[in-house]
Design an enzyme around this catalytic site. Sequence first.
Site: not given
Ligand code: CTP
Length: 403
Positions: A215, A284, A294, A310-312, A328, A342, A346
Amino acid sequence: MNTLLTPLAGRRILLGVTGGVAAYKAADLLRRLKEAGAEVRVVMTTHATAFVAPLTFQALSGEPVRDGLLDPAHEAAMGHIELARWPDLILVAPATANCMAKVAQGLADDLLSTLLLATDRPVAMAPAMNRLMWANPATRANVETLLARGIQLLGPGSGDQACGETGEGRMLEPVQIRDAVIERLTTPGPLQGCRAVVSAGPTREPIDPVRFIGNRSSGKQGFAVAAALKALGAEVTLVAGPVSLPTPAGVKRVDVETTAQMLEAARTAVAGAQLFVSVAAVADYHVADVAPRKIKKHDASLPLVLNRNPDILSTLRAEFPALFMVGFAAETDDLETHARGKLERKGLQMIAANQVGDGRAFEVDRNALQVFWPGGSATLDEGPKADVARALAALIADRYRNP
Ligand code: CTP
């Protein structure tokens, strides 16, 4: 020892003097620092010696003045690497536009610039230059680079200049610089004793050995947040995705690539920490089957199956319930609703949201943030990312200390 009269007793300051007319004021600054109890050593650039004789500084500091990088006698007494580690603070006053440009670029072509590159000590600079040099876009860009790396700028002030013009670029008066140094070296920051972890940059999810999904995050905001927390006294670990940015002074850095690696590195770093600021733009999803070789373009289309990462933040929330966590949120619409969603989902203490799209926030040097916490909010006005980071760090420190 009367610490009121000598607040800098026991503190070591390396005073770097560069070649500007204000160099004569550096002699007075040296006296003021000594009066305040500091031990001061002086390094001059060759140009500075054209303005003031090294003997002046030698007499005032009681120490030999160094101006050459490879002087065998001086190197034998204290090598330049040792000298870079000696002080509690390196203070460059006056700091010319040229000196600031060299430090921003990482040049090391004389003793002072080499020390500034080889040090892990805090650095403060008191700029002094003609108003047009100060306003020049090149200097503006250098100032932002220096601030983003955690270098403190003292001034400049504005007023009459030696060149006969009037404007911004005058070096602060020696007593003002001395007072700023006293404040810097004697006031414990609000995050003293706090261990903080910051994640920054993008993550990359491999498709095959040469391609990845990534990204547009540049990492600049996260690196600036790490520098700003460090400046408030925190011990900072920066978990960085793939970016080519310099590590802020005094910050420990762990480089990672994928979301899974970022989670592991953050998990290790937050054990024993009190604060986690997740600035990283975390992917994500990851590619379900990463090709071992390749991928060749045989087919008209190439479907990729992506699996959720996983969501960190949520993962660490469950594992470290006492951690103060700041997230953020980058949003294109309904900023507050999405950000507050969020914050709650979270389990965060605070969330900093920015509007993205139309060239905002990503890959640029400026930003603006809306910050939300349960029962409150604040707006951090648009400005250089380093300024926004400092304002955010102050807010975090405040909420962390007074929840
Ligand atoms: N984040 C995280 N782990 C992930 C994705 C995001 O910890 N797999 C954290 C980011 O570092 C940020 C926050 O979650 O602090 C929000 O990230 P964002 O991408 O805006 O939110 P998402 O939970 O991914 O929601 P969406 O993409 O559906 O808006």
